[in-house]
Structures are given as structure tokens and as C-alpha cells.
Write an enzyme that holds these catalytic residues in place. Structure first.
Site, PDB file in Angstrom:
ATOM      1  N   GLU A  81       0.824  -1.199   0.000  1.00  0.00           N
ATOM      2  CA  GLU A  81       0.000   0.000   0.000  1.00  0.00           C
ATOM      3  C   GLU A  81       0.865   1.259   0.000  1.00  0.00           C
ATOM      4  O   GLU A  81       1.897   1.317   0.658  1.00  0.00           O
ATOM      5  CB  GLU A  81      -0.907   0.002   1.235  1.00  0.00           C
ATOM      6  CG  GLU A  81      -1.674  -1.294   1.328  1.00  0.00           C
ATOM      7  CD  GLU A  81      -2.922  -1.195   2.182  1.00  0.00           C
ATOM      8  OE1 GLU A  81      -3.558  -2.226   2.382  1.00  0.00           O
ATOM      9  OE2 GLU A  81      -3.279  -0.088   2.637  1.00  0.00           O
TER      10      GLU A  81
ATOM     11  N   CYS B   8      -2.421   6.829   8.924  1.00  0.00           N
ATOM     12  CA  CYS B   8      -1.319   6.224   9.658  1.00  0.00           C
ATOM     13  C   CYS B   8      -1.754   4.961  10.373  1.00  0.00           C
ATOM     14  O   CYS B   8      -2.715   4.979  11.133  1.00  0.00           O
ATOM     15  CB  CYS B   8      -0.815   7.184  10.730  1.00  0.00           C
ATOM     16  SG  CYS B   8       0.413   8.292  10.123  1.00  0.00           S
TER      17      CYS B   8
ATOM     18  N   CYS C 138       3.270   8.582   1.038  1.00  0.00           N
ATOM     19  CA  CYS C 138       3.571   7.751   2.199  1.00  0.00           C
ATOM     20  C   CYS C 138       3.954   6.374   1.651  1.00  0.00           C
ATOM     21  O   CYS C 138       3.107   5.681   1.077  1.00  0.00           O
ATOM     22  CB  CYS C 138       2.327   7.687   3.086  1.00  0.00           C
ATOM     23  SG  CYS C 138       2.516   6.663   4.531  1.00  0.00           S
TER      24      CYS C 138
ATOM     25  N   LEU D 139       8.213   7.174  19.366  1.00  0.00           N
ATOM     26  CA  LEU D 139       8.482   7.036  20.798  1.00  0.00           C
ATOM     27  C   LEU D 139       7.240   6.469  21.511  1.00  0.00           C
ATOM     28  O   LEU D 139       7.297   5.449  22.174  1.00  0.00           O
ATOM     29  CB  LEU D 139       8.852   8.428  21.339  1.00  0.00           C
ATOM     30  CG  LEU D 139       9.445   8.539  22.718  1.00  0.00           C
ATOM     31  CD1 LEU D 139      10.752   7.789  22.793  1.00  0.00           C
ATOM     32  CD2 LEU D 139       9.677  10.020  23.051  1.00  0.00           C
ATOM     33  N   HIS D 140       6.143   7.188  21.377  1.00  0.00           N
ATOM     34  CA  HIS D 140       4.810   6.740  21.813  1.00  0.00           C
ATOM     35  C   HIS D 140       4.583   6.562  23.310  1.00  0.00           C
ATOM     36  O   HIS D 140       3.455   6.346  23.738  1.00  0.00           O
ATOM     37  CB  HIS D 140       4.410   5.428  21.117  1.00  0.00           C
ATOM     38  CG  HIS D 140       4.318   5.523  19.632  1.00  0.00           C
ATOM     39  ND1 HIS D 140       3.987   6.678  18.966  1.00  0.00           N
ATOM     40  CD2 HIS D 140       4.508   4.583  18.658  1.00  0.00           C
ATOM     41  CE1 HIS D 140       3.991   6.452  17.665  1.00  0.00           C
ATOM     42  NE2 HIS D 140       4.303   5.203  17.448  1.00  0.00           N
TER      43      HIS D 140
ATOM     44  N   CYS E 175       3.410  -3.805  16.610  1.00  0.00           N
ATOM     45  CA  CYS E 175       2.931  -2.777  17.546  1.00  0.00           C
ATOM     46  C   CYS E 175       1.423  -2.973  17.745  1.00  0.00           C
ATOM     47  O   CYS E 175       0.691  -3.242  16.791  1.00  0.00           O
ATOM     48  CB  CYS E 175       3.235  -1.373  17.020  1.00  0.00           C
ATOM     49  SG  CYS E 175       5.003  -1.088  16.809  1.00  0.00           S
TER      50      CYS E 175
ATOM     51  N   CYS F 246       4.904  -6.197   8.342  1.00  0.00           N
ATOM     52  CA  CYS F 246       5.866  -5.652   9.306  1.00  0.00           C
ATOM     53  C   CYS F 246       6.015  -6.629  10.462  1.00  0.00           C
ATOM     54  O   CYS F 246       5.026  -7.155  10.959  1.00  0.00           O
ATOM     55  CB  CYS F 246       5.370  -4.311   9.838  1.00  0.00           C
ATOM     56  SG  CYS F 246       6.534  -3.509  10.970  1.00  0.00           S
TER      57      CYS F 246
ATOM     58  N   GLY G  48       5.643  -1.417   7.195  1.00  0.00           N
ATOM     59  CA  GLY G  48       7.017  -1.885   7.400  1.00  0.00           C
ATOM     60  C   GLY G  48       7.882  -1.005   8.270  1.00  0.00           C
ATOM     61  O   GLY G  48       7.552   0.140   8.559  1.00  0.00           O
TER      62      GLY G  48
ATOM     63  N   CYS H 266      -1.288  -0.921  15.670  1.00  0.00           N
ATOM     64  CA  CYS H 266      -1.039  -0.733  14.234  1.00  0.00           C
ATOM     65  C   CYS H 266      -1.571  -1.911  13.416  1.00  0.00           C
ATOM     66  O   CYS H 266      -1.240  -3.066  13.689  1.00  0.00           O
ATOM     67  CB  CYS H 266       0.465  -0.573  14.005  1.00  0.00           C
ATOM     68  SG  CYS H 266       0.915  -0.447  12.268  1.00  0.00           S
TER      69      CYS H 266
HETATM   70  N1  SAH Z   1       7.607   1.311  11.357  1.00  0.00           N
HETATM   71  C1  SAH Z   1       7.719   2.728  11.289  1.00  0.00           C
HETATM   72  C2  SAH Z   1       6.886   3.386  10.203  1.00  0.00           C
HETATM   73  C3  SAH Z   1       5.490   2.925   9.978  1.00  0.00           C
HETATM   74  S1  SAH Z   1       4.123   3.595  10.855  1.00  0.00           S
HETATM   75  C4  SAH Z   1       7.401   3.349  12.625  1.00  0.00           C
HETATM   76  O1  SAH Z   1       6.919   2.639  13.504  1.00  0.00           O
HETATM   77  O2  SAH Z   1       7.669   4.530  12.819  1.00  0.00           O
HETATM   78  C5  SAH Z   1       4.170   5.346  10.762  1.00  0.00           C
HETATM   79  C6  SAH Z   1       3.610   6.002  12.012  1.00  0.00           C
HETATM   80  O3  SAH Z   1       2.204   5.715  12.190  1.00  0.00           O
HETATM   81  C7  SAH Z   1       4.303   5.526  13.277  1.00  0.00           C
HETATM   82  O4  SAH Z   1       4.582   6.586  14.137  1.00  0.00           O
HETATM   83  C8  SAH Z   1       3.248   4.606  13.856  1.00  0.00           C
HETATM   84  O5  SAH Z   1       3.431   4.377  15.192  1.00  0.00           O
HETATM   85  C9  SAH Z   1       1.971   5.361  13.543  1.00  0.00           C
HETATM   86  N2  SAH Z   1       0.764   4.548  13.698  1.00  0.00           N
HETATM   87  C10 SAH Z   1       0.648   3.200  13.596  1.00  0.00           C
HETATM   88  N3  SAH Z   1      -0.627   2.813  13.845  1.00  0.00           N
HETATM   89  C11 SAH Z   1      -1.327   3.933  14.112  1.00  0.00           C
HETATM   90  C12 SAH Z   1      -2.698   4.183  14.412  1.00  0.00           C
HETATM   91  N4  SAH Z   1      -3.591   3.202  14.489  1.00  0.00           N
HETATM   92  N5  SAH Z   1      -3.056   5.477  14.623  1.00  0.00           N
HETATM   93  C13 SAH Z   1      -2.162   6.481  14.535  1.00  0.00           C
HETATM   94  N6  SAH Z   1      -0.882   6.311  14.218  1.00  0.00           N
HETATM   95  C14 SAH Z   1      -0.447   5.049  14.019  1.00  0.00           C
END
Ligand code: SAH
Length: 372
Positions: A123, A362, A136, A244-245, A147, A143, A190, A150
Site C-alpha cells: 500500500e 497512519c 507515504c 516514541l509513543h 505494535c 511488518c 514496514g 497498528c
Molecule cells: N515502522 C515505522 C513506520 C510505519 S508507521 C514506525 O513505527 O515509525 C508510521 C507512524 O504511524 C508511526 O509513528 C506509527 O506508530 C503510527 N501509527 C501506527 N498505527 C497507528 C494508528 N492506528 N493510529 C495512529 N498512528 C499510528
């Protein structure tokens, strides 16, 4: 021809390098190119390639222009080449993917499903504004990071993308919008730092061959031990965004299983090295999950973690996915979190994802959804 925008960086600012134990900067590591496709090869390589096949050198530049500027998908359609020669090269792959499907959201964001040569689907999202066209891009099929919030992470991992499969995504969006792509974010499917060589190779080609400024490219990572340091050694001018989150290790582990192998402290230390080695500030991405990481004490803790950093905090209100039961915080909560960071002099912005209606926001990209 598009001129290279790659500039060598001088030594990073600050003289505290000597006092810290960090790896010395090695020369930019070589990026071997083993062509499975012509896309991703530079002008010199394409010139050698045509010469090996009995054509004069100037045909190399023609091939280069047709691949990177005219969007040629096969040698056969390059009408400036002699017909017989074209026919003899008919089986040589340029490396473009096929459009499997695309959906347009009401905000004009477009999600593309691309079918790769081996049938895998990835995608890509095109996000237009008046001044920008952002792509994007995905760096892997699926991946492995898993997480919890995600959708891609819930779908498992298949393979890394090759260099040309990354470049192709940008060309596809550019051609569909009939407009130059201005920005690229590695925020699709990824984890880019698990595919460093192909990602860096693609970035160099997107910069030098497609003509996109490195400073308009953002690489987003959830953090892989030693890889931020490795990335710094390529001396790119791209923006590093780190997912970071969470404001502490325990909270981070509850959302990001792989965080167990890479403590927050060690990751932040590598980010510091990145800033010192490249002179570029880091963006910290922080997804906001209601009741999980959006309380005032989290903002306070986060501010303390990033204090003194040349950085910027990018808050991403959670985009709901089917497989998780997190909630997006209320606007009031989001604003309170922003205010708490600002009060502590942290540079902060909120990123409301576009393309929600097309499942293109995202974290919403998920290959399995699209196999039907
Ligand atoms: N693997 C990389 C890039 C992919 S995701 C990373 O983790 O940074 C790109 C961004 O979208 C990341 O910051 C990820 O945490 C965020 N993301 C993933 N799932 C999401 C969701 N359900 N809502 C908002 N952001 C999300």
C-alpha cells in the site's frame, strides 16, 4: 537532467563528540546495486548497460530519462530506440509494479494497492495539498514489529521491499496525480530500519534520479538497536522520525513488544548521537491513546525525556483499527497534552491523519484486507 541535491555534510556542530564514546564515522558505506530491474540504477550504470548491449553512450541518458521522467514501463515503449534492439530487450524488467486497486478519500487522499512482480500487494498513499504532494511509502510487505495499535503490525511480515519497489511507489503517485511529488514519508507498511540498504539506496535514487530533495524526505522508525547510528553514517539530510509513543519503558513495552529488546534509554542515547553526527534535529512521534499515555503525568515525563534534545514532538491522535480497542482522546485532552508540553518549552505539533475514510491513514494500512 536532474542535478544531484546530495551534499556532503561537514562535521556536526558542537565539540562534545570527543568526550563521548561513540562509533567513529566511517566513510559512507557502499551500496552495492545488484539489478533485478533497471529502476534504481543511476545514469552511469544505465550507460554501461546499454553499451554492453551494443548501443552508443547517449542511449544511456535516453534510457535514464524515459525511466525516471517519462515513466516507461517497458523497453518496448521507448520509441527513440531502434525497433529491433527494443524487441531483443523485451524481457528486461524495468521494475514497475501494477496498479491493483485505488481508493479516493473525500479529502482527495488516494490509497494505492500495488501488485509486485511476485504477486505481493503493498500500500502507498498520495496526500495532496495546494502546495505539496506527499507520498507515504512502504518499506516492507507487512511488518514484524507487531505494535499493538497498528494494523500492519497485526498482519505479520512477508519480506523486505527491493530498492526499485520503493522508488516505483513514488513514480506511481507522481504519474497518477500528474504533478511532481514534493515530499516522501516512510510511514507506510514496514519498519525501514530493518531494510536499511534498500531504503537508503532508494532515498539516494529518489534524490539524484527523481529529483526530490533529501530534506523533504522523512524516515520513520520504531527503533532498532544500533540502526539509528548506522543510518547516521550515511550522512543523509533526511528527517529522522522516531516512534516514541510512551514516556517510560514499562508503558512503551505494553504497546510495542519489541521495545523489550531495546530500552528507551539506549534508544534516546542513539537519537542523541544521530543529532550530533548529522546536525539534524529528530522528530519524536507520539501516538495519543485515551487513558493509556495521554495523562498530564505522561506529558510531564515525556518533556523530561526529550528535554535538551534538538527535537520536535509530533502528536498523532490514534486512528482506530478493528483489531485493537484503544480510543482516540477527546480534543480537550489532546489540547491539554499540547499545552503541558508547550509549558515546558517542548516544540510540539499535532498531526491529524488524512485519508481516514479510505483506510489510508497512519497505521491503517494492512495487506490482508486487500486480497479479495
Ligand atoms: N515502522 C515505522 C513506520 C510505519 S508507521 C514506525 O513505527 O515509525 C508510521 C507512524 O504511524 C508511526 O509513528 C506509527 O506508530 C503510527 N501509527 C501506527 N498505527 C497507528 C494508528 N492506528 N493510529 C495512529 N498512528 C499510528
Amino acid at each position: 537532467m536532474v542535478q544531484s541535491k546530495l551534499r556532503k555534510r561537514s562535521a556536526p556542530k558542537g565539540n562534545n563528540l570527543k568526550s563521548r564514546e561513540i562509533l567513529p564515522i566511517s566513510p559512507t558505506p557502499p551500496l552495492p546495486y545488484s539489478p533485478t530491474s533497471l529502476l534504481g540504477a543511476n545514469l552511469t550504470q544505465l550507460t554501461e548497460w546499454v553499451q554492453q548491449r551494443g548501443q552508443p553512450a547517449y542511449r544511456g541518458r535516453q534510457l535514464y530519462q524515459w525511466i525516471y521522467q517519462q515513466g516507461a514501463r517497458s523497453i518496448g515503449e521507448i520509441s527513440v530506440f531502434p525497433k529491433q534492439w527494443r524487441e531483443a530487450q523485451a524481457d528486461v524488467p524495468i521494475g514497475r509494479s501494477a496498479l491493483h486497486h485505488h481508493s479516493v478519500a473525500p479529502d482527495d487522499t488516494i490509497k494505492y494497492l500495488l501488485r509486485l512482480a511476485d504477486g505481493q500487494i503493498i500500500e502507498t498513499v498520495g496526500i495532496p495539498t495546494e502546495k505539496r504532494l506527499t507520498v507515504c511509502v512502504s518499506s516492507q510487505v507487512g511488518c514484524p514489529m507487531a505494535c499493538d495499535f497498528c494494523a500492519t503490525g497485526k498482519g505479520g511480515f512477508t519480506r523486505n521491499l527491493a530498492r526499485h519497489e520503493i522508488i516505483d511507489q513514488v513514480l506511481t503517485v507522481q504519474e497518477d496525480f500528474k504533478r511532481r511529488v514534493s515530499h516522501i514519508v516512510f510511514m507506510g507498511m514496514g519498519e525501514p530500519l530493518l531494510n536499511v540498504e534498500n531504503v537508503v539506496g532508494a532515498i539516494k535514487s529518489l534524490n539524484e534520479d527523481v529529483g526530490i530533495g533529501q530534506r523533504s524526505i522523512t524516515l520513520s522508525t520504531v527503533g532498532i538497536r544500533d540502526r539509528i547510528r548506522q543510518l547516521a553514517q550515511y550522512q543523509l539530510q533526511v528527517t529522522l522520525a522516531v516512534s516514541l509513543h510512551a514516556s517510560n519503558q514499562t508503558l512503551r513495552e505494553s504497546m510495542i513488544p519489541t521495545a523489550k529488546n531495546y530500552p528507551l534509554k539506549a534508544m534516546l542515547a542513539e537519537c542523541r548521537e544521530y543529532v550530533e553526527l548529522t546536525g539534524r534535529r529528530v522528530t519524536f512521534e507520539y501516538i495519543l491513546l485515551a487513558g493509556v499515555n495521554d495523562l498530564p503525568e505522561h506529558a510531564e515525563e515525556l518533556a523530561a525525556q526529550v528535554k535538551g534534545f534538538q527535537s520536535h514532538v509530533n502528536l498523532i491522535p490514534y486512528n482506530p483499527i478493528q483489531e485493537a480497542d484503544y480510543q482516540r482522546p477527546t480534543t480537550k485532552r489532546i489540547q491539554a497534552f499540547v499545552a503541558a508540553l508547550k509549558k515546558r518549552n517542548i516544540a510540539v505539533s499535532v498531526r491529524y491523519s488524512r485519508g481516514l475514510e479510505a483506510d489510508a491513514a497512519c497505521g491503517q494500512l494492512r495487506q490482508s484486507k486487500v486480497k479479495s
